[in-house]
Scaffold this active site. Structure first.
Site, PDB file in Angstrom:
ATOM      1  N   GLU A  93       0.844  -1.195   0.000  1.00  0.00           N
ATOM      2  CA  GLU A  93       0.000   0.000   0.000  1.00  0.00           C
ATOM      3  C   GLU A  93       0.886   1.254   0.000  1.00  0.00           C
ATOM      4  O   GLU A  93       1.906   1.309   0.687  1.00  0.00           O
ATOM      5  CB  GLU A  93      -0.866  -0.035   1.256  1.00  0.00           C
ATOM      6  CG  GLU A  93      -1.656   1.219   1.559  1.00  0.00           C
ATOM      7  CD  GLU A  93      -2.259   1.179   2.949  1.00  0.00           C
ATOM      8  OE1 GLU A  93      -3.036   2.104   3.265  1.00  0.00           O
ATOM      9  OE2 GLU A  93      -1.967   0.239   3.717  1.00  0.00           O
ATOM     10  N   TRP A  94       0.497   2.251  -0.784  1.00  0.00           N
ATOM     11  CA  TRP A  94       1.207   3.528  -0.777  1.00  0.00           C
ATOM     12  C   TRP A  94       0.703   4.377   0.387  1.00  0.00           C
ATOM     13  O   TRP A  94      -0.507   4.562   0.561  1.00  0.00           O
ATOM     14  CB  TRP A  94       0.986   4.278  -2.092  1.00  0.00           C
ATOM     15  CG  TRP A  94       1.691   5.601  -2.157  1.00  0.00           C
ATOM     16  CD1 TRP A  94       1.166   6.834  -1.886  1.00  0.00           C
ATOM     17  CD2 TRP A  94       3.056   5.814  -2.499  1.00  0.00           C
ATOM     18  NE1 TRP A  94       2.112   7.812  -2.046  1.00  0.00           N
ATOM     19  CE2 TRP A  94       3.304   7.210  -2.415  1.00  0.00           C
ATOM     20  CE3 TRP A  94       4.110   4.979  -2.868  1.00  0.00           C
ATOM     21  CZ2 TRP A  94       4.539   7.781  -2.701  1.00  0.00           C
ATOM     22  CZ3 TRP A  94       5.342   5.553  -3.147  1.00  0.00           C
ATOM     23  CH2 TRP A  94       5.548   6.922  -3.062  1.00  0.00           C
ATOM     24  N   ASP A 196      13.531  -2.917  14.684  1.00  0.00           N
ATOM     25  CA  ASP A 196      14.500  -2.039  14.001  1.00  0.00           C
ATOM     26  C   ASP A 196      13.928  -0.623  13.961  1.00  0.00           C
ATOM     27  O   ASP A 196      13.828   0.005  12.905  1.00  0.00           O
ATOM     28  CB  ASP A 196      14.771  -2.561  12.594  1.00  0.00           C
ATOM     29  CG  ASP A 196      15.948  -1.870  11.909  1.00  0.00           C
ATOM     30  OD1 ASP A 196      16.651  -1.082  12.578  1.00  0.00           O
ATOM     31  OD2 ASP A 196      16.164  -2.113  10.707  1.00  0.00           O
TER      32      ASP A 196
END
Length: 289
Positions: A93-94, A196
């Site tokens: 998804e953008w 992270d």
């Protein structure tokens, strides 16, 4: 881009190949990354070698889906994970970027506290995965000190020693750190981690909501995520205040964070060279051999 791969992506999206448009954007040190436009829709794509980092994107897709399934903090939707003999592609998804307001940081802190409240009986994860380009071994382990020493610190210490990036004395000091982990980390339930969490691995969407990207997920000590937020900066004071309100920090959290950051610092030392050694040495100076 490989024409065959271009065709495979079009087939997976069920869109005519001629309507695809690829635009390179920043956002990755080991992947080719960009915006894919198809029939007026935007997607984010990553491409990498299939053999150099086996199943890198499949493991990332699994982690993104798992984070999303908790319904606590957002992660990009996974559209397709494609592997060929030579390449692998992840289509997500953008995410439209928004403004990091004071409310954004408060939400981020409280949501991370809620994510860390998802627990498990053991430390580790159901599969090996990656932190950047480094493979992470995640065998289920009963206690944090054993897991952090045997699966995080010492494997990287060995690599760095073999690469002449650490000396024998550095290695001995890291062993000393591992011997004292149980005194630094009071027992806590394993927490669901991003793994992270530096400033490049989250976004603010156009609704001013935090979105986690590029996870290195496992059940670990929550100080891992919190320590990583301080390593390169970029997190507002309101983030930490909100986190502490919902999930109070231990009294010695600063000591815990310094030790936790040895892991990403060892990774950076191994990948990028000796400029990261002084930070490691500073923490190790508190553990004389």
């Amino acid at each position: 881009m490989n024409p065959t791969l271009h065709n495979i992506i079009a087939q997976n999206l069920k869109i005519p190949e001629g309507s695809l448009h690829f635009e390179l954007v920043g956002g990755g040190s080991i992947n080719e990354t960009g915006r894919l436009t198809a029939d007026g829709q935007n997607f984010f794509y990553k491409i990498n070698n299939a053999s150099k980092f086996p199943h890198l994107f499949q493991k990332e897709a699994n982690a993104l889906r798992y984070i999303s399934s908790q319904k606590i903090i957002k992660a990009p939707g996974v559209l397709h994970c494609i592997e060929t003999e030579s390449e692998q592609v992840l289509i997500l998804e953008w995410i439209k970027s928004g403004t990091k307001t004071h409310q954004f940081w408060k939400s981020f802190g409280s949501q991370l506290a809620a994510l860390h409240s998802i627990t498990n009986s053991h430390f580790g994860w159901e599969e090996q995965n990656y932190m950047g380009s480094i493979e992470q071994s995640n065998p289920w382990t009963e206690d944090w000190s054993s897991f952090f020493a045997s699966q995080r610190l010492m494997p990287l210490a060995e690599r760095c020693l073999q690469a002449n990036l650490l000396t024998v004395k550095h290695h001995q000091k890291l062993e000393k750190v591992c011997d004292q982990l149980s005194a630094v980390f009071e027992p806590e339930p394993p927490a669901l981690l991003h793994g992270d969490l530096w400033s490049g691995n989250f976004m603010c969407n156009d609704n001013e909501e935090p979105v986690l990207i590029d996870p290195a997920i496992y059940f670990g000590h929550r100080s891992i995520d919190l320590a990583m937020t301080t390593l390169f900066g970029g997190f507002d004071k309101a983030f930490y205040e909100a986190y502490h309100y919902y999930l109070p920090l231990p009294n010695n959290y600063q000591e815990q964070w310094k030790i936790c950051n040895l892991y990403p610092l060892l990774i950076h030392l191994y990948l990028f060279g000796s400029s990261y050694r002084p930070q490691i040495e500073q923490t190790l100076s508190n553990f004389p051999v």
